[in-house]
Design an enzyme around this catalytic site. Structure first.
Site: not given
Length: 232
Positions: A110, A112
Protein backbone atom coordinates in the site's frame (compact mmCIF):
# COMPACT_ATOMS: atom_id res chain seq x y z
CA UNK A 1 -15.72 -40.10 28.02
CA UNK A 2 -12.46 -38.21 27.45
CA UNK A 3 -11.85 -37.28 23.82
CA UNK A 4 -8.42 -36.38 22.50
CA UNK A 5 -7.77 -33.11 20.68
CA UNK A 6 -7.65 -34.78 17.26
CA UNK A 7 -10.91 -36.63 17.97
CA UNK A 8 -12.71 -33.43 19.00
CA UNK A 9 -11.25 -31.57 16.04
CA UNK A 10 -12.43 -34.25 13.61
CA UNK A 11 -15.96 -33.96 15.00
CA UNK A 12 -15.78 -30.19 14.51
CA UNK A 13 -14.53 -30.54 10.91
CA UNK A 14 -17.44 -32.85 10.09
CA UNK A 15 -20.08 -30.73 11.84
CA UNK A 16 -18.80 -27.63 10.02
CA UNK A 17 -18.84 -29.34 6.63
CA UNK A 18 -15.13 -28.65 6.28
CA UNK A 19 -14.20 -32.32 5.83
CA UNK A 20 -15.70 -33.95 2.75
CA UNK A 21 -15.34 -37.33 1.07
CA UNK A 22 -15.55 -38.06 -2.65
CA UNK A 23 -13.11 -37.28 -5.45
CA UNK A 24 -11.33 -33.94 -5.44
CA UNK A 25 -8.61 -32.58 -7.72
CA UNK A 26 -5.98 -30.83 -5.63
CA UNK A 27 -3.76 -27.94 -6.67
CA UNK A 28 -1.01 -30.53 -7.14
CA UNK A 29 -3.18 -32.35 -9.70
CA UNK A 30 -3.60 -35.37 -7.46
CA UNK A 31 -7.06 -36.96 -7.16
CA UNK A 32 -7.85 -37.13 -3.48
CA UNK A 33 -10.72 -39.07 -1.82
CA UNK A 34 -11.01 -36.40 0.87
CA UNK A 35 -10.82 -32.62 1.03
CA UNK A 36 -10.60 -30.07 3.82
CA UNK A 37 -12.20 -26.72 2.98
CA UNK A 38 -11.20 -23.87 5.30
CA UNK A 39 -13.88 -21.72 3.67
CA UNK A 40 -16.50 -23.70 5.61
CA UNK A 41 -15.66 -21.78 8.79
CA UNK A 42 -17.91 -18.98 7.66
CA UNK A 43 -19.69 -17.68 10.74
CA UNK A 44 -18.77 -16.33 14.15
CA UNK A 45 -19.29 -19.56 16.07
CA UNK A 46 -17.24 -21.69 13.70
CA UNK A 47 -14.31 -19.31 13.34
CA UNK A 48 -14.23 -18.74 17.12
CA UNK A 49 -14.23 -22.50 17.71
CA UNK A 50 -11.45 -22.94 15.16
CA UNK A 51 -9.40 -20.28 16.94
CA UNK A 52 -9.90 -22.12 20.22
CA UNK A 53 -8.52 -25.33 18.66
CA UNK A 54 -5.45 -23.47 17.37
CA UNK A 55 -4.92 -21.86 20.77
CA UNK A 56 -5.25 -25.22 22.54
CA UNK A 57 -2.63 -26.73 20.24
CA UNK A 58 -0.30 -23.77 20.75
CA UNK A 59 -0.64 -23.86 24.54
CA UNK A 60 -0.07 -27.62 24.58
CA UNK A 61 3.14 -27.20 22.58
CA UNK A 62 4.26 -24.36 24.86
CA UNK A 63 3.73 -26.68 27.84
CA UNK A 64 5.71 -29.39 25.98
CA UNK A 65 8.49 -26.83 25.31
CA UNK A 66 8.23 -27.18 21.54
CA UNK A 67 7.12 -23.54 21.31
CA UNK A 68 8.47 -20.67 23.43
CA UNK A 69 6.43 -19.08 26.21
CA UNK A 70 6.81 -15.68 24.57
CA UNK A 71 4.97 -15.29 21.29
CA UNK A 72 4.96 -11.65 20.21
CA UNK A 73 2.68 -11.99 17.22
CA UNK A 74 0.75 -14.62 15.30
CA UNK A 75 1.19 -14.24 11.55
CA UNK A 76 -1.36 -15.43 9.00
CA UNK A 77 -0.56 -15.19 5.27
CA UNK A 78 -3.21 -13.50 3.12
CA UNK A 79 -5.89 -14.40 2.51
CA UNK A 80 -6.93 -17.56 4.37
CA UNK A 81 -4.43 -16.96 7.14
CA UNK A 82 -5.88 -13.58 8.10
CA UNK A 83 -8.91 -14.81 10.08
CA UNK A 84 -6.79 -17.63 11.52
CA UNK A 85 -4.28 -15.18 13.01
CA UNK A 86 -7.00 -12.92 14.44
CA UNK A 87 -9.18 -15.65 15.95
CA UNK A 88 -6.16 -17.48 17.39
CA UNK A 89 -4.85 -14.32 19.07
CA UNK A 90 -8.29 -13.71 20.58
CA UNK A 91 -8.52 -17.31 21.83
CA UNK A 92 -5.04 -17.17 23.38
CA UNK A 93 -6.14 -14.12 25.37
CA UNK A 94 -9.58 -15.38 26.39
CA UNK A 95 -8.68 -19.00 27.13
CA UNK A 96 -5.12 -18.75 28.46
CA UNK A 97 -4.57 -15.12 29.43
CA UNK A 98 -1.75 -14.87 26.89
CA UNK A 99 -1.49 -11.61 24.98
CA UNK A 100 -0.24 -12.05 21.42
CA UNK A 101 -0.36 -9.62 18.57
CA UNK A 102 -1.61 -10.55 15.14
CA UNK A 103 -0.05 -9.64 11.81
CA UNK A 104 -0.84 -10.38 8.19
CA UNK A 105 0.49 -9.32 4.82
CA UNK A 106 -1.10 -7.48 1.95
CA UNK A 107 -0.97 -9.04 -1.48
CA UNK A 108 0.28 -5.71 -2.79
CA UNK A 109 2.20 -2.98 -0.97
CA UNK A 110 0.00 0.00 0.00
CA UNK A 111 1.50 3.35 -1.05
CA UNK A 112 -0.97 5.66 0.72
CA UNK A 113 -2.41 6.08 4.23
CA UNK A 114 -0.49 3.93 6.69
CA UNK A 115 1.32 2.32 3.75
CA UNK A 116 3.50 -0.76 3.81
CA UNK A 117 3.10 -4.47 3.22
CA UNK A 118 2.04 -5.62 6.69
CA UNK A 119 -1.08 -5.02 8.78
CA UNK A 120 -1.42 -5.47 12.54
CA UNK A 121 1.32 -5.62 15.13
CA UNK A 122 4.54 -4.20 13.64
CA UNK A 123 7.42 -6.63 13.19
CA UNK A 124 10.54 -5.74 15.15
CA UNK A 125 14.04 -7.20 15.43
CA UNK A 126 14.07 -10.10 17.87
CA UNK A 127 10.30 -10.60 17.87
CA UNK A 128 9.03 -14.17 18.21
CA UNK A 129 6.63 -14.81 15.33
CA UNK A 130 4.37 -17.86 15.13
CA UNK A 131 2.90 -18.71 11.72
CA UNK A 132 -0.59 -20.16 11.29
CA UNK A 133 -2.11 -21.66 8.15
CA UNK A 134 -4.79 -24.16 7.22
CA UNK A 135 -3.50 -27.17 5.26
CA UNK A 136 -0.02 -27.54 3.82
CA UNK A 137 0.27 -29.33 0.49
CA UNK A 138 3.66 -28.33 -0.89
CA UNK A 139 4.91 -25.62 1.49
CA UNK A 140 4.75 -22.92 -1.20
CA UNK A 141 3.06 -20.36 1.04
CA UNK A 142 5.72 -20.72 3.72
CA UNK A 143 8.52 -20.24 1.22
CA UNK A 144 6.84 -17.05 0.03
CA UNK A 145 6.13 -15.70 3.51
CA UNK A 146 9.47 -16.23 5.25
CA UNK A 147 11.43 -13.83 2.97
CA UNK A 148 8.67 -11.22 3.37
CA UNK A 149 8.95 -11.39 7.15
CA UNK A 150 12.75 -11.31 7.14
CA UNK A 151 12.67 -8.28 4.83
CA UNK A 152 10.65 -6.38 7.43
CA UNK A 153 12.78 -7.16 10.50
CA UNK A 154 15.19 -9.71 11.95
CA UNK A 155 12.39 -11.74 13.52
CA UNK A 156 12.56 -15.22 15.03
CA UNK A 157 10.06 -17.54 13.35
CA UNK A 158 9.38 -19.97 16.17
CA UNK A 159 7.02 -22.38 14.40
CA UNK A 160 4.05 -23.00 12.14
CA UNK A 161 0.71 -24.40 13.31
CA UNK A 162 -1.62 -26.01 10.77
CA UNK A 163 -5.14 -27.32 11.09
CA UNK A 164 -4.38 -30.60 9.28
CA UNK A 165 -1.21 -32.37 8.14
CA UNK A 166 -2.14 -34.30 4.97
CA UNK A 167 1.06 -36.38 5.44
CA UNK A 168 1.82 -36.38 1.71
CA UNK A 169 5.24 -36.51 0.14
CA UNK A 170 6.29 -33.69 -2.14
CA UNK A 171 6.70 -34.14 -5.88
CA UNK A 172 10.47 -33.92 -5.63
CA UNK A 173 11.20 -36.08 -2.58
CA UNK A 174 9.99 -38.92 -0.40
CA UNK A 175 9.50 -36.70 2.66
CA UNK A 176 6.28 -34.86 3.45
CA UNK A 177 5.86 -31.13 2.89
CA UNK A 178 5.85 -30.70 6.68
CA UNK A 179 9.15 -32.55 7.04
CA UNK A 180 10.67 -30.63 4.13
CA UNK A 181 9.74 -27.25 5.62
CA UNK A 182 11.07 -28.24 9.05
CA UNK A 183 14.39 -29.31 7.55
CA UNK A 184 14.67 -26.23 5.33
CA UNK A 185 13.80 -23.56 7.90
CA UNK A 186 14.60 -25.20 11.22
CA UNK A 187 11.33 -24.46 13.03
CA UNK A 188 8.67 -26.99 14.08
CA UNK A 189 5.57 -27.51 11.95
CA UNK A 190 2.71 -28.66 14.15
CA UNK A 191 -0.81 -29.74 13.22
CA UNK A 192 -3.95 -29.92 15.32
CA UNK A 193 -4.50 -33.31 13.66
CA UNK A 194 -3.01 -35.36 10.87
CA UNK A 195 -5.01 -37.19 8.24
CA UNK A 196 -4.50 -40.63 9.80
CA UNK A 197 -5.76 -39.39 13.16
CA UNK A 198 -8.78 -37.89 11.41
CA UNK A 199 -9.64 -41.16 9.69
CA UNK A 200 -9.14 -43.13 12.90
CA UNK A 201 -11.51 -40.75 14.70
CA UNK A 202 -14.00 -40.85 11.82
CA UNK A 203 -14.27 -44.61 12.14
CA UNK A 204 -15.46 -44.12 15.72
CA UNK A 205 -17.99 -41.34 15.05
CA UNK A 206 -21.57 -42.22 14.18
CA UNK A 207 -22.87 -40.73 10.94
CA UNK A 208 -25.70 -38.31 11.86
CA UNK A 209 -27.18 -38.70 8.37
CA UNK A 210 -27.73 -42.44 8.64
CA UNK A 211 -26.54 -45.75 10.00
CA UNK A 212 -22.92 -46.66 10.52
CA UNK A 213 -19.81 -44.59 11.08
CA UNK A 214 -18.78 -41.36 9.36
CA UNK A 215 -15.83 -43.17 7.79
CA UNK A 216 -17.06 -46.49 6.42
CA UNK A 217 -14.95 -49.28 4.95
CA UNK A 218 -15.11 -47.87 1.39
CA UNK A 219 -13.94 -44.41 2.45
CA UNK A 220 -11.20 -45.87 4.65
CA UNK A 221 -10.00 -48.12 1.84
CA UNK A 222 -9.86 -45.21 -0.64
CA UNK A 223 -7.89 -43.14 1.86
CA UNK A 224 -5.42 -45.96 2.51
CA UNK A 225 -4.87 -46.49 -1.22
CA UNK A 226 -4.26 -42.78 -1.68
CA UNK A 227 -1.80 -42.63 1.21
CA UNK A 228 -0.05 -45.78 -0.01
CA UNK A 229 0.63 -43.90 -3.25
CA UNK A 230 1.31 -40.39 -1.99
CA UNK A 231 1.80 -40.62 1.77
CA UNK A 232 5.13 -39.97 3.44
Amino acid sequence: MFETLDHRFTRFLLESGALKFGEFTLKSGRKSPYFINAGAFDDGRRIATLGAFYAEKIQTEIDNERLPVRIDTIFGPAYKGIPLAVTTAIAMQLNYGVTCGYTFDRKERKDHGDGGLMVGKPLEDGANVLLVDDVMTAGTAVREVVPKLKAQADVNIVGLVLSVDRMEKTKDADVSAVQAVQEEFGFPVLAIANVRQIFDAGRQLADPAGDGMVVDDAIARAAEEYLDQYGA
